[in-house]
Scaffold this motif. Structure first.
Motif, PDB file in Angstrom:
ATOM      1  N   PRO A  88      45.422  36.690  41.425  1.00  0.00           N
ATOM      2  CA  PRO A  88      45.063  36.535  40.008  1.00  0.00           C
ATOM      3  C   PRO A  88      45.573  37.706  39.176  1.00  0.00           C
ATOM      4  O   PRO A  88      45.566  38.857  39.617  1.00  0.00           O
ATOM      5  CB  PRO A  88      43.531  36.520  40.044  1.00  0.00           C
ATOM      6  CG  PRO A  88      43.169  37.342  41.244  1.00  0.00           C
ATOM      7  CD  PRO A  88      44.280  37.141  42.246  1.00  0.00           C
ATOM      8  N   SER A  89      46.040  37.409  37.968  1.00  0.00           N
ATOM      9  CA  SER A  89      46.466  38.438  37.025  1.00  0.00           C
ATOM     10  C   SER A  89      45.739  38.240  35.699  1.00  0.00           C
ATOM     11  O   SER A  89      45.626  37.114  35.206  1.00  0.00           O
ATOM     12  CB  SER A  89      47.992  38.385  36.808  1.00  0.00           C
ATOM     13  OG  SER A  89      48.673  38.806  37.965  1.00  0.00           O
ATOM     14  N   LEU A 107      35.449  46.340  30.119  1.00  0.00           N
ATOM     15  CA  LEU A 107      36.574  46.196  31.047  1.00  0.00           C
ATOM     16  C   LEU A 107      36.766  47.453  31.892  1.00  0.00           C
ATOM     17  O   LEU A 107      37.081  47.374  33.084  1.00  0.00           O
ATOM     18  CB  LEU A 107      37.860  45.899  30.282  1.00  0.00           C
ATOM     19  CG  LEU A 107      38.269  44.430  30.147  1.00  0.00           C
ATOM     20  CD1 LEU A 107      39.546  44.288  29.338  1.00  0.00           C
ATOM     21  CD2 LEU A 107      38.437  43.781  31.516  1.00  0.00           C
ATOM     22  N   ARG A 108      36.549  48.611  31.299  1.00  0.00           N
ATOM     23  CA  ARG A 108      36.771  49.849  32.038  1.00  0.00           C
ATOM     24  C   ARG A 108      35.695  50.108  33.086  1.00  0.00           C
ATOM     25  O   ARG A 108      35.873  50.958  33.962  1.00  0.00           O
ATOM     26  CB  ARG A 108      36.876  51.043  31.082  1.00  0.00           C
ATOM     27  CG  ARG A 108      38.131  50.978  30.218  1.00  0.00           C
ATOM     28  CD  ARG A 108      38.418  52.266  29.471  1.00  0.00           C
ATOM     29  NE  ARG A 108      38.904  53.313  30.369  1.00  0.00           N
ATOM     30  CZ  ARG A 108      38.242  54.396  30.682  1.00  0.00           C
ATOM     31  NH1 ARG A 108      37.003  54.587  30.201  1.00  0.00           N
ATOM     32  NH2 ARG A 108      38.754  55.321  31.470  1.00  0.00           N
ATOM     33  N   THR A 109      34.596  49.361  33.031  1.00  0.00           N
ATOM     34  CA  THR A 109      33.604  49.482  34.106  1.00  0.00           C
ATOM     35  C   THR A 109      34.114  48.811  35.379  1.00  0.00           C
ATOM     36  O   THR A 109      33.718  49.183  36.484  1.00  0.00           O
ATOM     37  CB  THR A 109      32.266  48.839  33.694  1.00  0.00           C
ATOM     38  OG1 THR A 109      32.465  47.433  33.456  1.00  0.00           O
ATOM     39  CG2 THR A 109      31.713  49.484  32.432  1.00  0.00           C
ATOM     40  N   VAL A 110      35.006  47.829  35.209  1.00  0.00           N
ATOM     41  CA  VAL A 110      35.579  47.130  36.363  1.00  0.00           C
ATOM     42  C   VAL A 110      36.949  47.687  36.714  1.00  0.00           C
ATOM     43  O   VAL A 110      37.307  47.806  37.884  1.00  0.00           O
ATOM     44  CB  VAL A 110      35.678  45.607  36.068  1.00  0.00           C
ATOM     45  CG1 VAL A 110      36.321  44.886  37.259  1.00  0.00           C
ATOM     46  CG2 VAL A 110      34.302  45.028  35.783  1.00  0.00           C
ATOM     47  N   LEU A 111      37.714  48.067  35.682  1.00  0.00           N
ATOM     48  CA  LEU A 111      39.066  48.602  35.878  1.00  0.00           C
ATOM     49  C   LEU A 111      39.149  49.998  35.262  1.00  0.00           C
ATOM     50  O   LEU A 111      39.757  50.199  34.207  1.00  0.00           O
ATOM     51  CB  LEU A 111      40.104  47.671  35.239  1.00  0.00           C
ATOM     52  CG  LEU A 111      40.152  46.237  35.787  1.00  0.00           C
ATOM     53  CD1 LEU A 111      40.996  45.346  34.895  1.00  0.00           C
ATOM     54  CD2 LEU A 111      40.691  46.230  37.218  1.00  0.00           C
ATOM     55  N   THR A 137      42.651  41.587  42.927  1.00  0.00           N
ATOM     56  CA  THR A 137      41.999  40.925  44.051  1.00  0.00           C
ATOM     57  C   THR A 137      41.016  39.878  43.527  1.00  0.00           C
ATOM     58  O   THR A 137      40.546  39.975  42.381  1.00  0.00           O
ATOM     59  CB  THR A 137      41.236  41.938  44.912  1.00  0.00           C
ATOM     60  OG1 THR A 137      40.171  42.502  44.122  1.00  0.00           O
ATOM     61  CG2 THR A 137      42.164  43.045  45.390  1.00  0.00           C
ATOM     62  N   PRO A 138      40.658  38.884  44.339  1.00  0.00           N
ATOM     63  CA  PRO A 138      39.654  37.905  43.912  1.00  0.00           C
ATOM     64  C   PRO A 138      38.316  38.559  43.558  1.00  0.00           C
ATOM     65  O   PRO A 138      37.607  38.077  42.680  1.00  0.00           O
ATOM     66  CB  PRO A 138      39.520  36.984  45.129  1.00  0.00           C
ATOM     67  CG  PRO A 138      40.840  37.088  45.824  1.00  0.00           C
ATOM     68  CD  PRO A 138      41.280  38.508  45.624  1.00  0.00           C
TER      69      PRO A 138
END
Length: 574
Positions: A88-89, A107-111, A137-138
């Motif tokens: 996934p992208s 978003l920055r909490t995940v990336l 990743t999934p």
């Protein structure tokens, strides 16, 4: 008065009804107008949407191309060398982002590796689709979904994966982030057919026909391991090797070290021992003075010309003078030598006299005949034109006869050796599977079958009595023959005796030739105090170890009968 009163009341009631009726009509007209306006707005919007071309690209790349799959690449035995995996992208539609700041923080909490300012700029404005992070990743995909941010979505695209890692990196090449080939076979596939398939949307899904290469992963692994060992054993700066089927032209193995990890293509540009841009393919795009391995070419041309016979003798007592320069032998016998002795003792003096008997112009023409002055027709795009002077002076012809003064690739040499042992038929090399019947259509006779027989004898003689004896001891029983070459490298404007290139060009089994091989070890050092630095001590030994491992894989059984070697001796010399 009562009548008047009643009349006045009647007039008053009639006026009120009229007034309310007018108000109702006005309200109805306003409602109708409002409804008409709403319908007109909706209709106009529908017309606008109908006339708008839907954006099917992400940052200028069509989604069909993004989601396209590449065909799996298999070795000759069906083992996977390159496959696609679905990943996934994450992309965004900035015009649908309601709260940019909130989206950035979530978003920055995940990336957390995303730069905050960069992300804010990406999510701001009325752009269509922009990439945020590709090849996730999934698990990351699920976490982003749980954030519930409108305007973010995923597209499933293909990512190339190479199960063997770096072992076949220079064969396979690599792809970019858009899954497009940038080098190696991956680029050749795109240039050849895949780009057309993608443009018409036929390269999606996992139903693509696999691409079968000529590479044998077992042989590839053996060559790779021995060259890695050579780097450590001889403290060399580089090493390379190629194995070719002399009848079909199929390349069974091609390794060049230092290499890179195609799963992480950026490693191609990493320094190696402090040297930049050193991870190139030395087999195809490296051109070198290949030293005494060129004596096989000189002998083949001279014998085939009819001006030199295998029984001839030449005076090697004194060096050959050109003005104030004298060319001598490394370990000179300083006596009259026969043609076989010139070859097995690797006499520069004798080789020059052999070339002179042929004639320098005929010698230069022979190099053109075997394609030494042009790039080899080959699928890998990483190629470099050889450096061979258009015309030979006396001294250039002399030095070229023993491999100095001209530079060619190891691929040129392995093709020539293959032709010399294959009854004189030169075949076009290939990275794809090919039958012998198909290969015969590409045959070009470059020497006669009788010349081929005599070259096979000379190559085997060198393994039994010359500089290839150490190789032969390791690969005993597999009837290998070949020629060593130890070429001094040019440093500045002169040759350096401390920096050499060691090469061994061979073929096996010479009683029924099937495979040709060239091994290169760059700037080897002594393995121990008792060993030497010439090619027989390193490139030769590597060749022996490779043959010892791969010959059984290729169906070649050891045979220690002396009769096989005696049958290679020309009748005139028996």
């Amino acid at each position: 008065m009562a009548i008047l009163s009643v009349g006045a009341e009647t007039i008053s009631l009639d006026g009120g009804r009229k007034s309310r009726g007018n108000l109702t009509k006005a309200r109805i007209r306003w409602v109708v107008a409002a409804l008409l306006l709403v319908f007109a707005t909706v209709g106009g919007r529908l017309i606008q949407l109908g006339a708008t071309v839907t954006d099917s690209t992400i940052e200028g790349v069509a989604r069909d191309v993004i989601t396209a799959s590449r065909p799996p690449i298999l070795d000759r035995n069906g083992l996977e060398m390159a496959v696609d995996i679905r990943v996934p992208s994450l992309f965004a539609e900035p015009r649908r982002i309601i709260d940019v700041e909130e989206a950035v923080q979530k978003l920055r909490t995940v990336l957390p590796d995303l730069d905050e300012d960069w992300l804010r700029k990406r999510l701001t404005g009325d752009k269509g689709f922009v990439w945020i992070k590709r090849e996730l990743t999934p698990a990351i995909e699920e976490k982003v979904f749980q954030l519930g941010i409108p305007g973010l979505d995923f597209v499933t695209e293909s990512k190339r994966f190479y199960p063997s890692g770096a072992e076949a990196s220079h064969v396979l090449g690599a792809v970019n982030i858009d899954n497009q080939g940038t080098m190696g076979i991956e680029k050749h596939m795109d240039d050849d057919s895949l780009a057309l398939l993608q443009s018409v949307g036929l390269a999606r899904g996992n139903d693509l026909t696999p691409v079968s290469l000529s590479i044998d992963l077992r042989v590839q692994h053996a060559v790779y391991e021995q060259l890695v060992d050579a780097l450590a054993r001889y403290k060399a700066i580089a090493a390379a090797g190629v194995v070719m089927d002399v009848r079909t032209g199929e390349i069974l193995a091609l390794v060049s070290l230092p290499d890179f990890d195609p799963n992480n293509p950026s490693t191609l540009f990493q320094d190696y021992n402090g040297v930049k841009n050193d991870r190139f393919n030395r087999i195809t795009s490296g051109i070198y003075e290949l030293g005494s391995t060129f004596k096989t070419i000189t002998m083949a041309g001279a014998i085939d010309s009819g001006k030199v016979r295998i029984t001839d003798q030449f005076d090697a007592r004194f060096g050959v003078r050109f003005g104030r320069f004298t060319i001598d032998d490394f370990h000179g016998k300083h006596r009259i030598l026969s043609v076989p002795e010139i070859y097995k003792y690797s006499s520069n003096i004798g080789t020059i006299h052999v070339m002179q008997a042929m004639g320098k112009d005929d010698f230069r023409a022979f190099l053109s005949k075997i394609g030494m002055d042009q790039p080899v027709p080959f699928e890998l795009p990483e190629m470099r034109k050889p450096k061979v002077p258009a015309k030979f002076s006396e001294i250039v012809a002399a030095t070229s006869s023993f491999g100095h003064g001209l530079s060619v690739s190891p691929l040129h040499m392995v093709r020539a050796v293959a032709a010399f042992v294959n009854d004189g038929n030169m075949v076009v090399p290939t990275m794809y599977k090919r039958s012998e019947e198909e290969a015969r259509k590409t045959y070009v006779p470059v020497v006669s079958p009788s010349t081929s027989e005599e070259i096979r004898y000379l190559m085997r003689l060198n393994a039994l009595e010359g500089s290839g004896t150490r190789m032969n001891k390791i690969a005993n029983g597999y009837r290998v023959g070949g020629k060593t070459g130890t070429a001094e490298k040019v440093v500045g404007k002169s040759y350096s005796s401390d920096k050499t290139l060691s090469v061994f060009a061979s073929a096996f089994p010479l009683d029924d030739p099937r495979y040709a091989m060239v091994i290169l070890v760059d700037e080897p050092q002594r393995e121990n105090a008792q060993s030497g630095t010439t090619a027989g001590w390193n490139a030769g030994e590597v060749t022996g170890r490779i043959v010892q491992r791969v010959a059984p894989m290729l169906g070649i059984a050891p045979d220690f009968s002396e009769m096989l070697d005696s049958e290679l001796v020309p009748p005139e010399l028996r």
